[in-house]
Scaffold this active site. Structure first.
Site, PDB file in Angstrom:
ATOM      1  CG  LEU A  33      42.731  96.978 -26.834  1.00  0.00           C
ATOM      2  CD1 LEU A  33      43.801  97.412 -27.825  1.00  0.00           C
ATOM      3  CD2 LEU A  33      42.599  95.463 -26.826  1.00  0.00           C
ATOM      4  N   GLY A  80      38.671 102.054 -22.653  1.00  0.00           N
ATOM      5  CA  GLY A  80      38.315 101.516 -23.955  1.00  0.00           C
ATOM      6  C   GLY A  80      38.418 100.004 -23.974  1.00  0.00           C
ATOM      7  CE1 TYR A 134      42.232 104.700 -34.517  1.00  0.00           C
ATOM      8  CE2 TYR A 134      41.788 103.099 -36.243  1.00  0.00           C
ATOM      9  CZ  TYR A 134      42.235 103.391 -34.970  1.00  0.00           C
ATOM     10  OH  TYR A 134      42.681 102.388 -34.141  1.00  0.00           O
TER      11      TYR A 134
END
Length: 373
Positions: free
Chosen positions: A67, A65, A195
């Site tokens: 990061l 992803g 989320y």
């Protein structure tokens, strides 16, 4: 695992050869370990500590992803290339695959994840697997599985094997009834997205495992993260990455949020620095297990004006996405991160002008940028 299987086989043969003729059931291998799924009520776990000559053995889940790759690069410089394992369920690009250890890891497969931790002697785990805000709203069952069930697997394994566990949280962990300007570490949290709900769940479960089992759980609430080496991934704040790509490629940018939508933001280098700093902070310095961190707060209009200093002909239009706008309107406008600055010395390096300059230094070899400079 081969040793355990061999021991089990030998024990089975020994019992079968006994003269009593009675049947004996062996304890399954799964029960040999200790996890919160099967621990005694007075059990206690303690995080591994390291001397100056030792390095943690690191696993990063969801590593492909925005990061994960950057974090792996930072940690490999610090702890050595072979001490940091990147993992995901997707196939990595060649440059990622050859930059250091990479393995397949599905966080929904408890046994597979447990074997990875054991076989690689993992001591630190960074859990980045998650579906982001807008993507999660489009597939709630999948977001619930990945963000919540996957987290439970990680928590159990981390507690069982005495890991130091980092789980990122987000501005999305707050909701429309939270104070927005600024938003403190401790306040009402009633997010309106799966989320956000899953991240509040992660914060509370991590703290529970810390107080109940002694798990060394650490968590940062990230603002919107901006980086040059990844494509937007479906998050509500991703407009702040897309504008740079569109400015260079076409000189036209269509924003899905209102021009006055203010949100906290951070350049990726600050984010990764904060993540490493909180993981290395002495446990006694931490007065809480989940911290806000912040660097800057701006609107799409603020960012567009700064970008136009480099690309004066950039045309910005606004076509509001009602779903993303509703999400943004429920999030903090500014983070209060005074506890992080006090407890473990957090300090950001990038404000908005430095952010824009840095983004174009990475992305802007285009003639349009050269002419502007």
């Amino acid at each position: 695992m081969p040793i355990i299987r061999n021991l089990g086989r030998a024990a089975s043969q020994l019992l079968q050869s006994s003269g009593c003729g009675c049947g004996v059931s062996l304890v399954p291998v799964r029960a040999i370990g200790v996890s919160p799924r099967q621990v005694a009520s007075d059990a206690s776990f303690h995080s591994v500590t390291f001397s100056e000559s030792d390095h943690p053995r690191v696993l990063i889940t969801g590593g492909l992803g925005q990061l994960g790759v950057g974090l792996a690069k930072l940690l490999r410089k610090r702890f050595g290339k072979n001490n940091v394992i990147l993992s995901d369920i997707r196939k990595p690009a060649d440059n990622v695959f050859y930059s250091g250890p990479f393995i397949f890891a599905d966080i929904l497969d408890y046994k597979n994840l447990r074997e990875i931790v054991v076989n690689n002697r993992i001591t630190w785990l960074f859990h980045y697997s998650a579906l982001l805000s807008a993507v999660g709203e489009a597939n709630v069952p999948l977001a619930r599985a990945v963000n919540i069930t996957g987290l439970h697997n990680v928590l159990d394994i981390a507690a069982e094997h005495n890991l130091r566990l980092f789980v990122p949280s987000t501005i999305g962990a707050f909701g429309p009834t939270s104070p927005r300007d600024p938003t403190p570490d401790l306040c009402i949290q009633r997010p309106r997205t799966i989320y956000g709900v899953s991240k509040v769940h992660a914060e509370l479960m991590g703290e529970y495992y810390h107080y109940r089992y002694g798990l060394d759980f650490r968590c940062l609430r990230y603002p919107g993260i901006i980086s040059a080496d990844s494509q937007p991934g479906g998050g509500t704040t991703d407009y702040a990455v897309q504008i740079f790509h569109d400015a260079i490629k076409s000189g036209k940018f269509k924003c899905y949020l209102r021009p006055d939508t203010r949100l906290p933001m951070m350049y990726i280098d600050d984010c990764l620095k904060a993540t490493l700093e909180v993981m290395e902070a002495p446990a006694e310095a931490l007065t809480m297990r989940t911290y806000n961190i912040n660097a800057m707060s701006f609107t799409p209009e603020d960012l567009a004006q700064e970008v136009q200093k480099y690309v004066p002909e950039l045309q910005v239009t606004y076509n509001v996405d009602q779903v993303k706008q509703a999400i943004a309107d429920s999030w903090p406008m500014n983070f209060d991160d005074s506890n992080a600055r006090r407890d473990w010395g957090w300090k950001h390096d990038y404000d908005l002008p430095e952010l824009v300059t840095t983004m174009f230094s990475y992305l802007g070899s285009d003639s349009r940028i050269a002419q502007a400079n």
